[in-house]
Design a protein around this motif. Structure first.
Motif, short mmCIF file in Angstrom:
data_model
loop_
_atom_site.label_atom_id
_atom_site.label_comp_id
_atom_site.label_asym_id
_atom_site.label_seq_id
_atom_site.Cartn_x
_atom_site.Cartn_y
_atom_site.Cartn_z
N GLY A 110 -23.74 7.93 35.18
CA GLY A 110 -22.77 7.99 36.27
C GLY A 110 -23.16 7.10 37.44
O GLY A 110 -22.29 6.62 38.18
N ASP A 111 -24.44 6.86 37.60
CA ASP A 111 -24.92 5.96 38.65
C ASP A 111 -24.88 4.50 38.21
O ASP A 111 -25.39 3.62 38.91
N GLY A 112 -24.29 4.24 37.04
CA GLY A 112 -24.17 2.85 36.58
C GLY A 112 -25.36 2.36 35.80
O GLY A 112 -25.50 1.15 35.58
N VAL A 113 -26.25 3.29 35.37
CA VAL A 113 -27.43 2.88 34.62
C VAL A 113 -27.11 2.86 33.13
O VAL A 113 -26.53 3.81 32.60
N LYS A 114 -27.48 1.79 32.45
CA LYS A 114 -27.30 1.70 31.00
C LYS A 114 -28.55 2.26 30.33
O LYS A 114 -29.68 1.89 30.68
N ILE A 115 -28.37 3.17 29.37
CA ILE A 115 -29.50 3.76 28.64
C ILE A 115 -29.49 3.22 27.21
O ILE A 115 -28.51 3.36 26.48
N ILE A 116 -30.59 2.58 26.82
CA ILE A 116 -30.77 2.07 25.46
C ILE A 116 -31.79 2.95 24.76
O ILE A 116 -32.91 3.14 25.27
N PHE A 117 -31.44 3.48 23.61
CA PHE A 117 -32.37 4.31 22.84
C PHE A 117 -32.93 3.50 21.67
O PHE A 117 -32.18 2.85 20.94
N VAL A 118 -34.26 3.54 21.52
CA VAL A 118 -34.93 2.87 20.41
C VAL A 118 -35.63 3.94 19.57
O VAL A 118 -36.63 4.52 19.99
N GLY A 119 -35.07 4.21 18.39
CA GLY A 119 -35.67 5.18 17.49
C GLY A 119 -36.78 4.53 16.68
O GLY A 119 -36.57 3.49 16.07
N LEU A 120 -37.96 5.14 16.68
CA LEU A 120 -39.15 4.48 16.15
C LEU A 120 -39.38 4.70 14.66
O LEU A 120 -40.38 4.24 14.12
N SER A 121 -38.51 5.42 14.01
CA SER A 121 -38.63 5.58 12.56
C SER A 121 -37.25 5.90 12.00
O SER A 121 -36.32 6.24 12.74
N ILE A 154 -41.32 0.21 11.07
CA ILE A 154 -41.98 -0.17 12.31
C ILE A 154 -42.83 -1.41 12.14
O ILE A 154 -43.18 -2.09 13.12
N ASN A 155 -43.17 -1.77 10.90
CA ASN A 155 -43.98 -2.97 10.66
C ASN A 155 -43.12 -4.23 10.51
O ASN A 155 -43.65 -5.33 10.37
N LYS A 156 -41.79 -4.06 10.51
CA LYS A 156 -40.89 -5.20 10.39
C LYS A 156 -39.82 -5.09 11.47
O LYS A 156 -38.71 -4.60 11.23
N ILE A 157 -40.18 -5.53 12.66
CA ILE A 157 -39.31 -5.27 13.82
C ILE A 157 -38.80 -6.54 14.49
O ILE A 157 -38.27 -6.48 15.61
N ASP A 158 -38.95 -7.70 13.85
CA ASP A 158 -38.48 -8.93 14.50
C ASP A 158 -36.99 -8.86 14.82
O ASP A 158 -36.54 -9.28 15.88
N LYS A 159 -36.21 -8.32 13.87
CA LYS A 159 -34.77 -8.19 14.09
C LYS A 159 -34.49 -7.25 15.25
O LYS A 159 -33.60 -7.49 16.08
N ASN A 160 -35.27 -6.14 15.34
CA ASN A 160 -35.07 -5.18 16.42
C ASN A 160 -35.44 -5.75 17.78
O ASN A 160 -34.82 -5.42 18.80
N LYS A 161 -36.45 -6.62 17.81
CA LYS A 161 -36.81 -7.28 19.08
C LYS A 161 -35.61 -8.05 19.62
O LYS A 161 -35.30 -8.01 20.81
N GLU A 162 -34.96 -8.78 18.73
CA GLU A 162 -33.81 -9.57 19.15
C GLU A 162 -32.67 -8.67 19.61
O GLU A 162 -31.96 -8.98 20.58
N GLN A 163 -32.49 -7.51 18.92
CA GLN A 163 -31.44 -6.57 19.31
C GLN A 163 -31.64 -6.06 20.73
O GLN A 163 -30.72 -6.06 21.55
N ILE A 164 -32.88 -5.63 21.03
CA ILE A 164 -33.17 -5.09 22.37
C ILE A 164 -32.97 -6.16 23.42
O ILE A 164 -32.36 -5.93 24.47
N LYS A 165 -33.51 -7.35 23.15
CA LYS A 165 -33.38 -8.44 24.14
C LYS A 165 -31.92 -8.74 24.40
O LYS A 165 -31.50 -8.90 25.56
N ASN A 166 -31.11 -8.80 23.34
CA ASN A 166 -29.69 -9.13 23.51
C ASN A 166 -28.95 -8.04 24.27
O ASN A 166 -28.09 -8.32 25.11
N MET A 167 -29.30 -6.77 23.99
CA MET A 167 -28.66 -5.66 24.71
C MET A 167 -28.95 -5.75 26.20
O MET A 167 -28.07 -5.55 27.04
N ILE A 168 -30.22 -6.04 26.53
CA ILE A 168 -30.61 -6.11 27.94
C ILE A 168 -29.94 -7.31 28.61
O ILE A 168 -29.38 -7.19 29.71
N CYS A 169 -29.99 -8.46 27.96
CA CYS A 169 -29.37 -9.65 28.55
C CYS A 169 -27.86 -9.47 28.72
O CYS A 169 -27.28 -9.90 29.73
#
Length: 1440
Positions: free
Chosen positions: A817-828, A851-866
């Motif tokens: 409600g305060d305009g904050v975006k919440i991103i959830f990252v499930g670790l398994s 969790i040992n193959k997260i290159d794709k997830n790194k890009e997902q998080i970065k893109n969501m934030i950007c």
């Protein structure tokens, strides 16, 4: 570009005593080096800066110490400037910095003679005696001299003092004869192209460090070889003369009128006595009889190479050396190269035998095979061989070598030919590859060395028995060529198998501390040696340096490609014992890379058996290395090696561990293969927008090591993609389990390094899952460290449900409600995604399967934030509004609920775009009375507005809603901006109980065009009253004040912003071109939306002959075609209907070329020019687009870009657009909501606003008087005055930069030029400057401004100081003297004097123009028109 001529000074029959190894020679013997640099106007700024870099590169090869090498430095132009003498800078870092600080002297004159005169009488006497040191004078000049002193006579006198003079030619208009006349002429000087020298100064260093000369014997003649003949035998003739003649041959490229490329030729400068003549070397096509042959001796001895390569090998080896005319300049180098190979052989009748055949178009078996058996004798013989000259008959030479093997070769011996050549075979009847094949069939190995860039590679490869020939492209470095592999090939020894042949620089760091037990020490060294042996070493392969550490760190060996050198250093390491200071080892390795490494891939390999003593410093050192492009491989050998620490330090996911020191092949191979990877890690693309991010991390102990590794990796990737600083992106970390910990707040860590260290040290702790407390803590951090106008994001890492699910969901809703975006990252893959999808923002959950193959997830998080940063532009972005909020503070609320009301209003404000030229807000409160708490024309931006709101006091009373609406309505009619929509928000907890009827007051407001939004809280409100008040007919009903705390305030701000914007109708002379970049079909909805936008936007201008003319560029058969400017709206609309689109790409560059041509061919005086690009995909011709856009902007044309989010590169459009003129929409159906904003901005452009300041590059410093006479009230007026000056400037990193210094008793820099790259952030910082009274030290303020401007990274950008004062300087530093110094540096000073306490005579002296702006008093200053001051500041700038 500076041209460093490839100069070879050939002096007749020069004999050399000895040449010493380069690095030993440079470090070993002390020197006094005097440097003279031409800084006149004949040297361009680029050439000057490059010269400073080259000088520092050159000096880095010497050991700068008081008792070793010392340096003095002088620059000259129309005057002399001695920067420092020998005793000033006695270490490399301070010397390097001092050289970089040298400023160009300038001037049309070039007083080289005076520089030499000063050197003779001022510099040389400061040198140490020649018995102790070498005295050297290095002159970098183009050879021009305008004074009357004889440079040649002065140079002779300097040389008589035992000083050797070296000259370096810089610039484009060179006087080579003059430079030759002042050089010592005792040495072979070879300079490569300047760009090579700038990166690698070894050629220049080799002249000073490697060559030591004796006085040449007297000769009467010197002959010049013909080096251009391709098919003739050329001999030198001798002409008897009584004068000594010296000739210098300089190879250059002279334009050929018949070709576009020019041709290579040779210019011979011949000096006879004191005269110098320029002659051309003739090209000869037939033989010239020989009367006397020239005698030449080799000027180089061999470079040390390992002796064991060919030991005990029975080998017959014939060198076939190219002695044709084209090798004239490099013959001694070729002989030195030959001797280097011979040194690797075991010359003996039982083992190796050598023969030497030299060839051109004639053959000479100079040394028959096996005729000499003593290596030293052979080397001396080779060094005296004579150049034959002539053409290049390789075929004949190969055939003759075969005959030599048949007649003198030994049965059973290996047979090898080493063929050296720099060109193609000129034989008319024979083919060299055929002759080479005959040799191979005889069992003879053929090794080919190709010299220079003119060889025919395919031909050489066909001749060679090896996979490929050996290339030596730079013939000037032939004598330095590493012959290790070549000697092994010649001896036909199988090469040892190496795992890695990449081009690497590896710093091997070895732990010598007490944590390595004595019984483990030898095995550690054995592992280090075997590790090195897995790499193929060479100048163009891998190089190693060696660092040891315990209490301290030591560089045992600098980067080397010689196995013996590095392996012997490893063997000699001592187990010194002591602490484990890995941080010191990493730091010293970093310095070594900076000074000595040039390879593209750089690596640290750390061998250790313990924990570092200083954990934080060690992580910081590892970060610094990795940021500079150095990867780190960690190898833990022994039972004390800590896996977690090694993993933290390593660039790669896992360290290499072995619990004991027993050699294990798999460990060695794995570590080598990882080290050998030559592709550097690609850093994620940086987000172009900024925001605030809080990482909320579940730190419960059931997280495995793999999960922690994954969390850290994801966070670090996000960190790399952000611009971290106080004014760009900020990060906070909150971790939770049983307890919640704020590792640091948003306002506490402003460097990537600090955040990196914190992330690396995160550890598991506890078993709980108190997520609701962690989210509440995040909300508090956002509130405490509040920043307006940026996105706010929470990134949550967990894989289990929280302890209190309901409270966690509730806290998440408040955040959202305060305009904050919440991103959830499930670790398994077993994470409770259903729960967290409800908790997180929409479409903001990321599921990690492995969790040992997260290159794709790194890009997902970065893109969501950007994307979240970018999509901060919501309904309220760029809206112009005048908003009044009326807040109930009647008795029924009480102080606590009143504070909840204020917090709610603050959240509304947070979602508005508060700026003077966008949304403005005023605050009324009411009880029995009505109070104006914040005037609408205060022009507070978001952060300051929220502070003002929090100051509002609670006062009990009745509930006068009607009076409040009436007062707010009258106020908006009076203070509101014309043509700007007006909104009134009413917030109350009760019904009107005093004064005028709210409904009647609301009718008056609505009739005046004011939109009313009503919010009622609690049970005492009148629903009918509030519905009647609201423009929509419905009010927002909030049941309790607890609910108000959780209410989504963005709902209110968005409704306020949905009011239709009344567009600006622009009437002024301007030319506007639309470019439509779309591959959409003409019948598509998207095409229609883009067309409708162009039509509607054009309606907001007056289109006719006298005002705005409009054109559109249309795509047709691969090119954009314009139909000319339209002078009425109907014709323009018709041209849109006729438009076609591209089906094979979006070629914006072509369109912009057409726009530029149209502007030039059909231009109107005083009409502004604008281009609007609407694009729905990626630009096809990016490079052409960027180039054309820059040309448009340089011509003063404003460029707007409108792109489709997710379809068009944001960085591309921002590069194309003028500053702050790149816009994005989620869908082209939303284009219409930008009409009002764009029309306003466009009208500013068409009316010529900011024309003087548009796209100007300028460094601007304000010096603001904060003395006691001003006081806090007038201080704010002074700050507002500054704001009005900079409002119309293009403030960003590419154009105008602004800094502020305040002064009273002393001067203080409030912020520097590089701190703010965004206008409104800078203005906000100006507003926050605190008043601090005292005296009036104008001189100190000017000095502080001067220092900041001189430290600017943009040396060529014009610089201005704006001084604002109300008095006379009372400080100790003379402002008149300081201003004189500043003006001499080319810095402009603009002076504003306020009141009658100033000294007009003093201010006139300080000003660059001799006049100043006189302002009567601070009341006048408040309304003073700053246009002229802004324009005067901008006039000093230059177009970008």
């Amino acid at each position: 570009m500076i041209l460093i001529w490839s100069c070879l000074i050939v002096v007749a029959c020069i004999n050399f005593e000895v040449i010493l190894a380069l690095d030993q020679r440079c470090i070993g013997k002390p020197r006094d080096i005097a440097v003279i640099l031409d800084s006149s106007s004949s040297i361009t700024n680029g050439e000057f800066q490059s010269s400073l870099i080259a000088i520092n590169q050159f000096l880095s090869f010497f050991l700068i110490m008081p008792n070793n090498t010392r340096v003095s430095f002088m620059g000259y132009g129309d005057t002399l400037k001695t920067e420092f003498l020998f005793t000033k800078h006695t270490s490399s870092p301070t010397l390097n910095f001092a050289v970089r600080l040298h400023r160009k002297v300038g001037g049309d004159s070039s007083v080289l003679g005076r520089a030499l005169n000063s050197t003779l009488y001022d510099i040389v006497p400061e040198m140490r005696p020649t018995s102790e040191i070498d005295r050297i004078l290095l002159i970098l000049s183009d050879g021009s001299n305008t004074d009357e002193l004889s440079v040649k006579d002065l140079a002779t006198k300097i040389q008589e003092k035992g000083v050797t003079i070296y000259t370096v030619a810089i610039g484009s208009n060179l006087n080579i004869p003059l430079l030759l006349s002042i050089s010592s002429k005792k040495n072979v000087v070879m300079f490569p192209e300047f760009q090579t020298m700038r990166g690698d100064s070894e050629n220049l260093v080799s002249v000073i460090c490697v060559v030591k000369y004796t006085k040449p014997p007297s000769r009467e003649t010197i002959s010049i070889p013909d080096i251009t003949s391709s098919s003739a035998t050329v001999r030198n003739t001798t002409t008897a003369t009584s004068k000594q003649t010296e000739t210098t041959i300089i190879r250059t490229t002279i334009p050929d009128k018949t070709t576009s490329t020019g041709k290579k030729t040779d210019i011979a400068y011949t000096s006879q006595s004191s005269s110098i003549q320029k002659t051309s070397v003739k090209q000869t096509t037939k033989s010239i009889p020989v009367e006397t042959k020239r005698t030449t001796t080799s000027n180089y001895i061999e470079i040390s190479t390992p002796d064991q390569n060919c030991n005990n090998q029975q080998l017959d080896l014939i060198f076939v050396l190219d002695a044709s005319s084209s090798l004239a300049l490099y013959w001694d180098q070729e002989l030195a190269f030959t001797n280097n190979v011979i040194k690797s052989l075991q010359i003996d009748i039982k083992f190796s035998q050598v023969g030497v055949l030299i060839y051109s178009d004639i053959l000479e078996m100079s040394l028959p095979l096996g005729s000499k058996q003593n290596k030293t004798e052979i080397q001396k013989f080779v060094s005296k061989l004579e150049l034959l000259e002539g053409a290049t008959f390789i075929s004949n030479a190969l055939r003759r070598s075969g005959e030599e093997f048949i007649s003198k070769g030994r049965e059973g011996a290996k047979k090898t030919v080493i063929l050296v050549t720099d060109g193609a075979d000129n034989s008319p009847t024979m083919k060299p590859e055929v002759e080479a094949e005959k040799l191979k069939k005889m069992g003879i190995r053929v090794i080919v060395i190709g010299l220079g860039l003119s060889v025919i590679k395919d031909q050489l490869n066909k001749m060679s028995s090896t996979e490929t020939y050996y290339p030596i492209e730079d013939m000037s470095k032939m004598a330095l060529f590493d012959t290790t592999d070549l000697a092994q090939d010649a001896c036909q020894i199988p090469k040892p198998k190496r795992i890695c042949s990449a081009k690497l620089d590896i710093a091997l760091i070895v732990d010598c501390s007490s944590q390595v037990q004595l019984h483990e020490w030898v095995n550690q060294l054995l592992f280090a040696k075997r590790f090195i042996e897995q790499f193929e070493l060479g100048i163009n392969k891998t190089r190693f340096s060696l660092v040891s550490f315990a209490n301290e760190a030591v560089v045992e060996e600098e980067f080397t490609h010689i196995y013996d050198d590095i392996l012997k250093k490893v063997e000699s390491l001592k187990h010194v014992g002591g602490f484990t200071r890995i941080d010191k080892a990493l730091n010293i390795a970093s310095r070594s890379f900076y000074l000595k490494s040039k390879n593209s891939k750089r690596l640290v390999v750390l061998l250790t058996n313990g924990l570092s003593m200083e954990r934080v410093q060690t992580i910081q050192a590892a970060y610094d290395l990795q940021e500079s492009g150095v990867d780190i491989v960690t190898i833990g050998l022994g039972d004390k090696a800590d896996r977690e620490e090694l993993k933290i330090l390593s660039t790669f996911p896992n360290p290499f561990l072995r619990q004991d020191f027993k050699e294990e092949k798999s460990l060695l191979e794995k570590s080598v293969k990882v080290s050998c990877k030559t592709t550097p890690a690609i850093k994620p693309q940086t987000c172009s927008s900024n925001g605030d991010i809080i990482f909320v991390v579940d730190k419960s102990t059931d997280n495995t090591n793999e999960i922690w590794d994954g969390i850290r990796s994801l966070m670090l990737t996000t960190l790399q993609s952000l611009n971290i600083s106080r004014t760009t992106s900020r990060i906070s970390i909150i971790d939770y389990s049983d307890e919640t910990t704020t590792e640091f707040r948003l306002d506490e860590a402003f460097t990537k390094r600090d955040i990196y260290v914190a992330i690396k040290q995160l550890r598991s702790n506890g078993n709980g899952g108190d997520l609701n407390t962690a989210l509440n803590r995040a909300r508090q951090v956002f509130k405490i460290d509040y920043r307006a106008d940026v996105a706010k994001i929470v990134v949550l890492f967990t894989d289990k449900l929280p302890t209190n699910q309901k409270d966690s969901l509730s806290e998440a809703e408040i955040l959202k409600g305060d305009g904050v975006k919440i991103i959830f990252v499930g670790l398994s893959k077993n994470s409770p995604y259903n729960f967290y999808e409800n908790l997180a923002s929409k479409k903001s959950s990321i599921k990690i399967e492995n969790i040992n193959k997260i290159d794709k997830n790194k890009e997902q998080i970065k893109n969501m934030i950007c994307d979240a940063f970018k999509q901060r532009q919501d309904e309220c972005t760029m809206k112009k509004l005048d908003v009044i909020v009326t807040i109930d503070k009647s008795t029924s609320l009480g102080p606590e609920n009143f504070q909840i009301e204020l917090d709610f209003v603050n959240r509304i404000v947070q979602n508005l775009d508060l700026r003077k030229d966008r949304t403005r807000i005023g605050i009324f409160t009411f009880n029995s009375e009505v109070y104006l708490n914040v005037p609408i024309d205060s022009n507070f931006e978001n952060a300051d507005m929220q502070k003002e709101i929090n100051k509002i006091p609670f006062i009990e009373g009745n509930t006068a809603i009607g009076w409040a609406i009436g007062n707010a309505t009258d106020y908006l009619f009076t203070k509101g901006r014309e043509d700007v929509p007006k909104v009134l928000v009413v917030l109350t907890d009760g019904a009107n109980d005093i004064g005028e009827s709210p409904q009647i007051s609301a009718v008056k407001a609505k009739l005046g065009g004011i939109k009313i939004i009503s919010v009622g809280v609690g049970q005492q409100i009148s629903e009918k009253e509030l519905n009647d008040i609201a423009s929509s007919g419905e009010f927002y009903n909030v049941k309790t004040f607890t609910d108000l705390e959780k209410f989504n305030a963005k709902t209110i701000s968005n409704e306020a912003c949905q009011i239709p914007q009344k567009p600006t109708i622009c009437k002024a002379a301007g030319d506007l071109i639309f470019v439509m970049g779309s591959s959409a079909n003409k019948t598509s909805e998207r095409f229609k939306q883009m067309s409708d936008f162009m039509k509607s936007l054009t309606k907001l201008t007056v289109v006719d002959k006298e005002n705005t003319r409009v054109a559109i560029l249309k795509f047709n058969r691969g090119n954009y075609i314009d139909s000319g400017f339209k002078e009425d709206y109907k014709n323009f609309e018709s041209s849109i209907e006729d438009m076609t689109t591209s089906t094979n790409g979006v070629f914006i560059g072509k369109a912009l070329t057409s726009a530029r041509v149209l502007f030039k061919s059909d231009t109107r005086k005083n009409a502004t020019k604008t281009v609007i690009i609407i694009i729905d995909g990626e630009i096809t011709d990016r490079n052409e687009t960027f180039e054309e856009a820059n040309l448009l902007k340089k011509d003063g044309i404003k460029v707007f870009t409108i792109g489709l989010t997710g379809k068009t590169s944001e960085s591309d459009l921002k590069s194309v657009a003028s500053p702050d003129k790149a816009l994005f929409v989620d869908n082209f159906s939303n284009l219409q909501r930008y009409n009002a904003y764009i029309s306003s901005e466009l009208c500013d452009v068409i009316k010529g606003t900011n024309k003087e300041c548009s796209t100007k590059q300028l460094d601007l410093m304000f010096a603001l008087d904060s003395s006691s006479s001003i006081g806090p009230d007038y201080w704010q007026t002074e700050l507002d005055f500054v704001e009005r000056i900079v409002r119309d400037m293009d403030i960003n990193a590419n154009f105008t930069k602004v800094g502020v210094v305040t002064f009273n008793t002393d001067a203080r820099k409030e912020f520097g030029l590089d701190q703010f790259t965004e206008k409104y952030a800078m203005i906000s910082a100006v507003k926050r400057i605190i008043f601090d009274d005292g005296a009036t030290d104008i001189g100190e303020a000017l000095r502080e401004c001067k220092n900041e401007l001189l430290n600017s990274t943009r040396k060529e950008v014009p610089k201005v100081i704006v001084l604002v004062t109300d008095g006379v300087s009372t400080g100790g530093l003379s402002p008149e003297l300081e201003s004189t110094l500043i003006k001499k540096l080319g810095i402009k000073i603009i002076v504003i004097g306020i009141g009658d306490s100033t000294s007009p005579s003093q201010l006139k002296i300080l000003s660059s123009s001799g006049t100043f702006y006189r302002i009567l008093d601070f009341k006048t200053l408040k309304d003073y028109d700053t246009t002229f001051i802004t324009r005067e500041s901008c006039k000093a700038g230059k177009k970008a």
